[in-house]
Design an enzyme around this catalytic site. Structure first.
Site, PDB file in Angstrom:
ATOM      1  N   MET A  83       0.823  -1.206   0.000  1.00 30.51           N
ATOM      2  CA  MET A  83       0.000   0.000   0.000  1.00 30.51           C
ATOM      3  C   MET A  83       0.863   1.265   0.000  1.00 30.51           C
ATOM      4  SD  MET A  83      -2.956  -1.148   2.729  1.00 30.51           S
ATOM      5  CE  MET A  83      -3.923   0.353   2.498  1.00 30.51           C
ATOM      6  N   HIS A  84       0.206   2.394  -0.203  1.00 34.14           N
ATOM      7  CA  HIS A  84       0.736   3.748   0.035  1.00 34.14           C
ATOM      8  C   HIS A  84       1.761   4.245  -0.991  1.00 34.14           C
ATOM      9  CE1 HIS A  84      -1.155   3.079   3.875  1.00 34.14           C
ATOM     10  NE2 HIS A  84      -0.241   2.220   4.269  1.00 34.14           N
ATOM     11  N   ASP A 117      -2.641  -5.078   0.458  1.00 40.55           N
ATOM     12  CA  ASP A 117      -2.120  -6.383   0.877  1.00 40.55           C
ATOM     13  C   ASP A 117      -2.806  -6.928   2.125  1.00 40.55           C
ATOM     14  OD1 ASP A 117      -0.940  -4.428   2.466  1.00 40.55           O
ATOM     15  OD2 ASP A 117       1.116  -5.026   2.036  1.00 40.55           O
TER      16      ASP A 117
END
Length: 491
Positions: free
Chosen positions: A77-78, A234
């Site tokens: 992520m991110h 995830d």
């Protein structure tokens, strides 16, 4: 068959499941991490796509993929993938464990005072929005040329389908999503100098986001037109893989990072304690997470530092030394190798080995690394329970689930029984495949995402619980004592 693609930090993992959800095959391809400066963490998106092709190729070498009727995506992520108006990558992707945007987090919350209410989260350097403020300040030409920002797995989706699409669980980790309303927030986008035209279209994780293009199908040796599900970040996809799709179910993830994840049927916010409150990849659901930035990464670091052949060798040597209190050294490991999130939100925190002496062995270092991660997760469990009530049972997923030794230490530190399921080490990829089944076939959540069969349960060992308690207390004092020194060291 259904295919799940998980874009991790250290590798791309791909699994195939059958119509009944049974795991048929899996393959992976490694990835490298670039740390060109202190606090920085980057990867080249092209390396992700190369790894996807390599892993699909490995599967195709063993079996025909003509029976694949749905593809699901999961991923780290991110991360910020910046594209120009021709969808060309403008710079290496800035990843989730990048800590350069600490000052930009404060600027973001000043610019939009309602940030925590809108997003449900404290602004942290690893999230996507502060990264774009950093780019606007330090790479203004790149920022001016940025026509679209995608998350890592959604860039893979663009390569697969030609469509710029994200889904709620991953989008919630950007700080651009109104998490309660499950839509982009104009106010949060404006605070970073962007608008909705820079964002991908949003779908739920169980919806079809696009179809495999002819170009991608030719590269992968698959049939064009296969539906691609929205998928999940995830951890949300890992929840689908382990069957955590109903309220109050929870799991621990031992991947590169470490996570304790709790599913909720309403949005529960606790940003002051650095608890993450995100949308689930399941429509109408949310989740909370306590996140530590180095879990399996800590074990990898300890193996490299000590000269062990690999992580498995270090684990074997540590296990051979035993966990009895009389074998315990005074070594304590703070696993803040990439800074820390829950509960500290401190990008300047760094790894610390305390208690080295002339008798310290490699096995001592291995044990300290495992304990340090367990203590960090115990800190996370404390704040999760403070915000939402006691968690009596936890499942375990991720590569670290392979180690029973780590499970014994973790169970004792958390003082909770840990349930291990078959195939739990491939949780996010399995979850992505399950979401593909839901999107492509219309299977219900309970049909597509049941808990896998239990392989074993690890109960807390009274002697180990007692031995770890004073060591955890020392661990916590060390962070408090060193906090100002961490900040000063990178000033």
């Amino acid at each position: 068959m259904y295919m799940g693609i998980d874009l991790g930090t250290s590798s791309v993992k791909i699994v195939l499941i059958d119509e009944g959800g049974a795991l048929i095959d899996e393959a992976s391809s490694p990835l490298l991490l670039s740390r060109p400066r202190p606090l920085w963490s980057e990867q080249e998106p092209q390396a992700w796509w190369d790894a996807v092709q390599a892993a699909v190729g490995a599967l195709k070498a063993r079996r025909s993929l003509d029976a694949v009727v749905g593809i699901g995506l999961s991923g780290q992520m991110h991360g910020a993938v910046l594209l120009d108006d021709r969808n060309q990558v403008l710079r290496p992707a800035i990843l989730w464990n990048d800590g350069r945007a600490g000052a930009e987090c404060k600027e973001l919350e000043r610019s939009e005072p309602n940030s925590r209410e809108i997003t449900g989260n404290l602004a942290m350097p690893g999230f996507t929005a502060p990264k774009l403020i950093w780019v606007s300040r330090h790479e203004p030409d790149i920022f001016r040329r940025t026509a679209r920002v995608l998350l890592p797995k959604d860039w893979i989706r663009l390569k697969l389908t030609g469509e710029a699409v994200s889904e709620m669980s991953d989008a919630a980790g950007t700080l651009w999503l109104d998490v309660g309303q499950r839509r982009w927030s104009p106010a949060m986008l404006a605070a970073t100098g962007l608008s909705e035209r820079h964002m991908p279209r949003l779908v739920e994780g169980t919806e079809v986001s696009g179809h495999l293009s002819s170009e991608a199908a030719a590269l992968l040796g698959m049939r064009p037109g296969i539906p691609v599900a929205g998928g999940g970040g995830d951890n949300a996809a890992g929840a689908a893989g382990i069957g955590v799709v109903h309220p109050d179910k929870a799991f621990v993830s031992l991947g590169t990072s470490g996570v304790i994840f709790v599913a909720d049927d309403i949005l529960k916010k606790d940003p002051e304690r650095a608890v993450h409150a995100f949308c689930h990849c399941i429509p109408g659901m949310w989740h909370r997470m306590a996140v530590i930035l180095s879990a399996a990464a800590t074990l990898s670091f300890a193996a490299h530092l000590s000269g062990a052949a690999d992580e498995a060798s270090l684990l074997a040597e540590t296990e051979a030394a035993g966990l009895a209190a009389k074998t315990q050294s005074r070594l304590v490991f703070l696993p803040y190798l990439s800074g820390e999130r829950t509960p500290h939100n401190d990008p300047t925190a760094s790894g610390v080995l305390f208690g080295l002496d002339s008798t310290t062995t490699r096995a001592d270092l291995g044990r300290a690394a495992l304990e340090g991660v367990a203590f960090a997760l115990a800190d996370g469990l404390d704040v999760l329970e403070a915000s939402g009530g006691a968690l009596d049972a936890l499942s375990v997923i991720g590569g670290g689930a392979r180690s029973r030794l780590w499970g014994r230490i973790l169970s004792a530190a958390l003082q909770r029984p840990l349930t291990y399921h078959r195939g739990s080490e491939v949780g996010p990829a399995l979850g992505a495949a399950r979401l593909a089944r839901t999107a492509a076939s219309g299977a219900s959540l309970d049909e597509a995402c049941p808990p896998p069969p239990v392989s074993h349960v690890i109960e807390p060992e009274a002697e180990l619980v007692e031995a770890l308690a004073p060591r955890r207390a020392l661990y916590r004092r060390l962070y408090s004592d060193l906090k100002s020194s961490f900040a000063a060291s990178v000033a």
